[in-house]
Design a protein around this motif. Structure first.
Motif, short mmCIF file in Angstrom:
data_model
loop_
_atom_site.label_atom_id
_atom_site.label_comp_id
_atom_site.label_asym_id
_atom_site.label_seq_id
_atom_site.Cartn_x
_atom_site.Cartn_y
_atom_site.Cartn_z
N SER A 23 1.49 -1.86 0.00
CA SER A 23 -0.06 -0.02 -0.24
C SER A 23 1.24 1.49 0.49
CB SER A 23 -1.03 0.39 1.49
OG SER A 23 -0.31 0.37 2.42
N TRP A 26 4.56 3.36 -3.19
CA TRP A 26 4.32 4.92 -4.02
C TRP A 26 5.09 5.36 -3.32
CZ3 TRP A 26 2.80 8.22 -1.39
CH2 TRP A 26 1.97 8.54 0.00
N ILE A 86 -4.95 3.43 1.26
CA ILE A 86 -6.31 3.08 0.17
C ILE A 86 -5.37 4.16 -1.14
CG2 ILE A 86 -7.53 2.16 1.88
CD1 ILE A 86 -9.11 5.36 0.91
N PRO A 87 -5.44 3.90 -1.99
CA PRO A 87 -5.56 5.14 -3.14
C PRO A 87 -5.83 5.83 -3.44
CG PRO A 87 -5.91 2.25 -4.06
CD PRO A 87 -6.25 2.32 -2.41
N SER A 88 -7.28 7.06 -2.88
CA SER A 88 -7.24 7.78 -2.87
C SER A 88 -6.62 8.52 -1.53
CB SER A 88 -8.75 7.97 -2.67
OG SER A 88 -9.04 6.77 -1.47
N LEU A 89 -5.84 7.41 -1.05
CA LEU A 89 -5.22 8.67 -0.14
C LEU A 89 -3.97 8.63 -0.51
CD1 LEU A 89 -5.30 9.88 3.04
CD2 LEU A 89 -4.82 7.68 3.95
N GLN A 91 -2.49 9.15 -2.93
CA GLN A 91 -3.22 10.55 -4.49
C GLN A 91 -3.01 11.46 -3.44
OE1 GLN A 91 -2.25 10.44 -7.54
NE2 GLN A 91 -3.22 12.65 -7.80
N GLU A 92 -4.05 12.07 -2.27
CA GLU A 92 -4.62 13.39 -1.69
C GLU A 92 -3.15 13.52 -1.59
OE1 GLU A 92 -6.97 15.09 2.07
OE2 GLU A 92 -7.54 12.81 1.16
N LYS A 94 -0.23 13.01 -2.25
CA LYS A 94 1.12 13.70 -2.87
C LYS A 94 0.80 14.89 -3.68
CE LYS A 94 0.09 9.32 -5.34
NZ LYS A 94 0.96 8.35 -6.26
N GLU A 95 -0.82 15.18 -4.07
CA GLU A 95 -1.41 16.61 -4.28
C GLU A 95 -1.26 17.36 -3.46
OE1 GLU A 95 -4.82 15.73 -5.18
OE2 GLU A 95 -4.75 14.31 -6.83
#
Length: 114
Positions: A23, A26, A86-89, A91-92, A94-95
């Motif tokens: 998880s 990345w 989780i993937p959405s976290l 991404q958040e 990284k943003e």
């Protein structure tokens, strides 16, 4: 972009660590501080490319600080071996860190599942 290090404290987490490591693959660096595992935790971590350090247990605070000092990232993601991002976290995160701001830290909401 700023570098992200994930830090994880372990002891006999073979049943959980692979899911956790998957998880956070990345991030730029994974630092694992192990306090005497006798199962395959350390082998799994090494195979995943994590930087692994042994630490004689004297509490969560000292262990997390030791891990933080071993990490080279501009940002530190502290996660437990039985947790996942989780993937959405991901991404958040990284943003959020891509923004040039005065923010020096973030709290992450947790969701517990049984």
């Amino acid at each position: 972009m700023d570098k992200i290090s994930a830090i994880i404290i372990t002891k006999n987490e073979a049943a959980n660590i692979q899911r956790c490591l998957d998880s956070v693959k990345w991030v730029d660096e994974i630092v694992i501080v192990d306090s005497g595992s006798t199962d395959s935790t350390k082998l799994i971590a090494e195979k995943a490319g994590a930087r692994l350090f042994d630490f004689e247990w004297n509490g969560f605070g000292p262990a997390k600080e030791f891990a933080r000092l071993k990490a080279s990232g501009d940002w530190i993601l502290s996660i437990d071996a039985d947790e996942v991002v989780i993937p959405s976290l991901a991404q958040e995160i990284k943003e959020a860190i891509s923004l040039q701001s005065d923010v020096t830290g973030y709290y992450l909401p947790r969701q517990t599942n049984f």
